[in-house]
Design a protein around this motif. Structure first.
Motif, PDB file in Angstrom:
ATOM      1  N   PRO A 170      -6.885   5.131  -5.039  1.00 59.91           N
ATOM      2  CA  PRO A 170      -7.071   4.186  -4.163  1.00 59.91           C
ATOM      3  C   PRO A 170      -6.920   4.421  -2.687  1.00 59.91           C
ATOM      4  CG  PRO A 170      -5.381   3.406  -5.972  1.00 59.91           C
ATOM      5  CD  PRO A 170      -5.657   5.083  -6.148  1.00 59.91           C
ATOM      6  N   GLN A 171      -6.128   5.364  -2.112  1.00 54.42           N
ATOM      7  CA  GLN A 171      -6.049   5.798  -0.916  1.00 54.42           C
ATOM      8  C   GLN A 171      -7.319   6.400  -0.405  1.00 54.42           C
ATOM      9  OE1 GLN A 171      -3.944   6.352  -3.271  1.00 54.42           O
ATOM     10  NE2 GLN A 171      -2.121   6.638  -2.607  1.00 54.42           N
ATOM     11  N   ALA A 172      -7.791   7.405  -1.350  1.00 49.15           N
ATOM     12  CA  ALA A 172      -9.266   8.047  -0.845  1.00 49.15           C
ATOM     13  C   ALA A 172     -10.345   6.700  -0.972  1.00 49.15           C
ATOM     14  CB  ALA A 172      -9.501   8.955  -2.062  1.00 49.15           C
ATOM     15  N   THR A 173     -10.415   5.923  -1.783  1.00 46.64           N
ATOM     16  CA  THR A 173     -11.162   4.832  -1.983  1.00 46.64           C
ATOM     17  C   THR A 173     -11.206   4.017  -0.574  1.00 46.64           C
ATOM     18  OG1 THR A 173     -11.064   4.852  -4.397  1.00 46.64           O
ATOM     19  CG2 THR A 173     -12.121   2.925  -3.322  1.00 46.64           C
ATOM     20  N   LYS A 283       5.050  -3.387  -1.545  1.00 43.72           N
ATOM     21  CA  LYS A 283       4.975  -2.073  -2.163  1.00 43.72           C
ATOM     22  C   LYS A 283       3.728  -1.626  -1.448  1.00 43.72           C
ATOM     23  CE  LYS A 283       6.629  -3.509  -6.759  1.00 43.72           C
ATOM     24  NZ  LYS A 283       7.119  -4.777  -6.331  1.00 43.72           N
ATOM     25  N   THR A 284       3.749  -0.258  -1.016  1.00 40.84           N
ATOM     26  CA  THR A 284       2.626   0.151  -0.529  1.00 40.84           C
ATOM     27  C   THR A 284       1.546   0.916  -1.597  1.00 40.84           C
ATOM     28  OG1 THR A 284       3.519   2.482  -0.578  1.00 40.84           O
ATOM     29  CG2 THR A 284       3.840   0.987   1.495  1.00 40.84           C
ATOM     30  N   ALA A 285       0.617   0.604  -1.217  1.00 42.96           N
ATOM     31  CA  ALA A 285      -0.734   1.222  -2.182  1.00 42.96           C
ATOM     32  C   ALA A 285      -0.499   2.643  -2.453  1.00 42.96           C
ATOM     33  CB  ALA A 285      -2.140   0.900  -1.617  1.00 42.96           C
ATOM     34  N   GLU A 286      -0.199   3.329  -1.646  1.00 44.98           N
ATOM     35  CA  GLU A 286      -0.192   4.712  -2.001  1.00 44.98           C
ATOM     36  C   GLU A 286       1.177   5.334  -2.702  1.00 44.98           C
ATOM     37  OE1 GLU A 286       1.540   4.055   2.412  1.00 44.98           O
ATOM     38  OE2 GLU A 286      -0.435   3.482   1.147  1.00 44.98           O
ATOM     39  N   ALA A 287       2.034   4.464  -2.842  1.00 47.27           N
ATOM     40  CA  ALA A 287       3.440   4.856  -3.516  1.00 47.27           C
ATOM     41  C   ALA A 287       3.627   3.971  -4.765  1.00 47.27           C
ATOM     42  CB  ALA A 287       4.647   4.709  -2.758  1.00 47.27           C
ATOM     43  N   THR A 288       4.207   4.570  -5.838  1.00 44.50           N
ATOM     44  CA  THR A 288       4.537   3.960  -6.954  1.00 44.50           C
ATOM     45  C   THR A 288       6.185   3.492  -6.702  1.00 44.50           C
ATOM     46  OG1 THR A 288       2.921   5.066  -8.408  1.00 44.50           O
ATOM     47  CG2 THR A 288       4.891   4.100  -9.321  1.00 44.50           C
ATOM     48  N   THR A 289       6.539   2.417  -7.229  1.00 41.83           N
ATOM     49  CA  THR A 289       7.904   1.996  -6.874  1.00 41.83           C
ATOM     50  C   THR A 289       8.691   2.379  -8.241  1.00 41.83           C
ATOM     51  OG1 THR A 289       7.119   0.160  -5.110  1.00 41.83           O
ATOM     52  CG2 THR A 289       9.237   0.400  -6.327  1.00 41.83           C
ATOM     53  N   LEU A 290       9.885   2.999  -7.880  1.00 43.21           N
ATOM     54  CA  LEU A 290      10.659   3.276  -9.211  1.00 43.21           C
ATOM     55  C   LEU A 290      11.978   2.301  -8.960  1.00 43.21           C
ATOM     56  CD1 LEU A 290      10.522   7.061  -9.960  1.00 43.21           C
ATOM     57  CD2 LEU A 290       9.152   5.115 -10.972  1.00 43.21           C
ATOM     58  N   ASP A 291      12.460   1.318  -9.560  1.00 43.67           N
ATOM     59  CA  ASP A 291      13.505   0.782  -9.754  1.00 43.67           C
ATOM     60  C   ASP A 291      13.711   0.060 -10.872  1.00 43.67           C
ATOM     61  OD1 ASP A 291      15.347   1.168  -7.522  1.00 43.67           O
ATOM     62  OD2 ASP A 291      14.106  -0.049  -6.341  1.00 43.67           O
ATOM     63  N   ASP A 413      -8.642  -5.502  -9.839  1.00 46.72           N
ATOM     64  CA  ASP A 413      -8.410  -3.897  -9.329  1.00 46.72           C
ATOM     65  C   ASP A 413      -7.119  -3.561  -9.474  1.00 46.72           C
ATOM     66  OD1 ASP A 413     -11.060  -3.948  -8.523  1.00 46.72           O
ATOM     67  OD2 ASP A 413     -10.820  -4.137  -6.501  1.00 46.72           O
ATOM     68  N   TRP A 414      -5.909  -4.406  -9.095  1.00 49.67           N
ATOM     69  CA  TRP A 414      -4.724  -4.218  -8.988  1.00 49.67           C
ATOM     70  C   TRP A 414      -4.180  -3.884 -10.459  1.00 49.67           C
ATOM     71  CZ3 TRP A 414      -0.551  -7.451 -11.204  1.00 49.67           C
ATOM     72  CH2 TRP A 414       0.714  -6.875 -10.854  1.00 49.67           C
ATOM     73  N   LEU A 415      -4.637  -4.690 -11.382  1.00 51.86           N
ATOM     74  CA  LEU A 415      -4.499  -4.558 -12.915  1.00 51.86           C
ATOM     75  C   LEU A 415      -5.071  -3.414 -13.519  1.00 51.86           C
ATOM     76  CD1 LEU A 415      -4.901  -8.221 -14.240  1.00 51.86           C
ATOM     77  CD2 LEU A 415      -2.614  -6.832 -14.152  1.00 51.86           C
ATOM     78  N   LYS A 416      -6.487  -3.246 -13.090  1.00 56.63           N
ATOM     79  CA  LYS A 416      -6.981  -1.677 -13.677  1.00 56.63           C
ATOM     80  C   LYS A 416      -6.265  -0.357 -13.054  1.00 56.63           C
ATOM     81  CE  LYS A 416     -11.691  -3.797 -13.349  1.00 56.63           C
ATOM     82  NZ  LYS A 416     -13.179  -3.595 -12.991  1.00 56.63           N
ATOM     83  N   TYR A 417      -5.738  -0.584 -11.778  1.00 61.82           N
ATOM     84  CA  TYR A 417      -4.873   0.632 -10.995  1.00 61.82           C
ATOM     85  C   TYR A 417      -3.735   0.580 -12.255  1.00 61.82           C
ATOM     86  CZ  TYR A 417      -1.760   3.097  -8.212  1.00 61.82           C
ATOM     87  OH  TYR A 417      -0.815   4.146  -7.753  1.00 61.82           O
ATOM     88  N   LEU A 418      -3.041  -0.554 -12.536  1.00 59.64           N
ATOM     89  CA  LEU A 418      -1.973  -0.064 -13.450  1.00 59.64           C
ATOM     90  C   LEU A 418      -2.125   0.239 -14.936  1.00 59.64           C
ATOM     91  CD1 LEU A 418       0.178  -3.770 -12.821  1.00 59.64           C
ATOM     92  CD2 LEU A 418       0.652  -1.433 -11.822  1.00 59.64           C
TER      93      LEU A 418
END
Length: 451
Positions: A170-173, A283-291, A413-418
């Motif tokens: 997503p960041q490169a896009t 949440k940032t697009a370039e980071a996955t959140t773990l919690d 697009d967010w759901l596709k990313y997940l």
């Protein structure tokens, strides 16, 4: 015997004096800005990214070079080669070369992947309906909703992928789209400008640079995992030795006095933090959140556990570890001694696979029960996420975004990313890999955009 897509003869032809200098110009367009910014030479990419990626990048520049016309009697290398040496090539090889001659690099979204056979590709820049692409190699690793920069060329009645294929994050896009908006439209515009094929063909180097800047950035250490506080994920195990004569029951009594410490059993506590509505950092697009967020609305930010003569505090960031250490010291006082801290990165944790330890307890939980448990947890987690701000949605919640036409596309697009990230689990039978997001598409009213 050469294959139908063999370009060996054409590559050798590149060494001729009339073409060597022209290729160097194109090569510099594709790599110069990124290499200069990182203080690198092209040969350094093999060490940093691996030989295969370095060759793929070279191929991207080479395929772009094949499309270009230069001043001189022979203005294009493909035309010149076919005229002089075409008699050496098969009809399929010549058809492939001529298809590359007029090819266009674009960004595609992948779907309906049939490993070893084909995929569907939707052009994210020029639009239109998805097309079927015959592909035997890349389809063995590509996943649903992957984004790839590639040249799709027609050869003998089939659409095929050229060799220069780059997977886009997503960041490169966004880097690519921002560059296209800046070149052909307004940088701050929401939509990409309508581009003619010749305009897109002229900026092929932008695809290589967008991918290279993003990949080098991550390869050189940019954090990709964060907790909900926005801290980089670094696992801390803080070990407090118990003072002489101190019993575990004495420690337990003091731990229970710490706000947020919830005792699960005689030796284990969850360190909880109440989560006020809307308190999370976006949440940032370039980071996955773990919690981990409990049904009660409390977040688990660490654990405490008594093992032998040690009290272990576990936390996933330096800030949380320091805060927990201060709380324990304040509550336990001289019941514990000066702690020792072990720090492990995500990469180190991933490297600790079963088999490296002499004792590896086997799980007694049946696979189907484990899958059901994890899927139920993910259901609760994502149901909560639908009401949390997401940076990819302009810091709106998914439910809010799904109420507007522009927001609906972003939410899709967010759901596709997940789905895409889940599909990339190394083990296809893992409960994470088998989880279905179908209910979220239905919940948000976006099933018509799942294509």
């Amino acid at each position: 015997m050469p294959t139908g897509h063999d370009l060996t003869g054409l590559m050798k032809f590149l060494g001729r004096d009339e073409w060597r200098g022209c290729f160097e110009e194109v090569f510099d367009d594709h790599f110069g800005p990124a290499l200069d910014a990182c203080g690198m030479e092209f040969d350094d990419l093999s060490e940093t990214l691996g030989h295969d990626w370095a060759m793929t990048l070279w191929g991207c520049a080479f395929e772009d070079f094949l499309t270009q016309d230069f001043e001189g009697q022979a203005s294009n290398i493909v035309d010149d080669y076919v005229k002089r040496r075409g008699w050496k090539e098969t009809a399929q090889s010549k058809a492939y070369m001529m298809a590359l001659r007029t090819s266009i690099m674009s960004l595609y979204e992948v779907s309906n992947v049939a490993p070893g056979q084909s995929l569907m590709a939707r052009d994210l820049i020029r639009g239109g309906e998805p097309i079927t692409v015959s592909e035997g190699t890349a389809t063995k690793t590509l996943k649903q909703w992957d984004r790839i920069a590639a040249r799709i060329v027609p050869v003998m009645g089939k659409n095929v992928l050229a060799g220069g294929l780059l997977p886009f994050t997503p960041q490169a896009t966004e880097t690519l789209f921002d560059g296209l908006r800046g070149t052909f439209g307004k940088r701050n515009a929401r939509k990409l400008p309508a581009l003619k094929d010749e305009e897109l063909q002229a900026v092929a180097s932008m695809f290589t640079l967008s991918w290279l800047f993003d990949t080098l950035d991550r390869a050189m250490g940019r954090p990709l995992l964060q907790n909900s506080d926005g801290d980089d994920i670094v696992f801390h195990d803080v070990r407090f030795p118990l003072a002489s004569g101190v019993a575990q029951r004495d420690i337990a009594a003091r731990l229970n006095s710490i706000p947020g410490m919830v005792q699960e059993n005689a030796k284990f506590w969850n360190w909880m933090e109440e989560v006020p509505q809307g308190s999370d950092k976006p949440k940032t697009a370039e980071a996955t959140t773990l919690d981990t967020l409990m049904d009660s609305g409390w977040r688990v930010i660490g654990n405490a556990e008594l093992k032998d003569r040690l009290l272990h505090l576990s936390a996933n960031s330096a800030a949380r570890a320091k805060n927990g250490t201060d709380l324990i010291r304040q509550a336990l006082g001289d019941l514990v001694r000066t702690p020792l801290t072990e720090i492990r990165t995500v990469e180190q944790m991933m490297a600790e696979r079963p088999g490296k330890h002499t004792q590896t307890p086997s799980s007694s939980i049946p696979p189907e029960i484990a899958e059901e448990t994890i899927h139920e947890f993910l259901d609760r987690h994502y149901l909560d996420t639908l009401d949390q701000p997401v940076a990819m949605l302009g810091n709106k919640t998914p439910r809010q975004a799904a109420k507007t036409p522009a927001g609906r596309q972003k939410a899709a697009d967010w759901l596709k990313y997940l789905e895409n990230q889940t599909a990339k689990q190394p083990d296809p039978t893992h409960p994470m890999a088998t989880y279905s997001f179908e209910w979220m598409w239905k919940e948000l009213g976006l099933r018509d955009l799942r294509q």
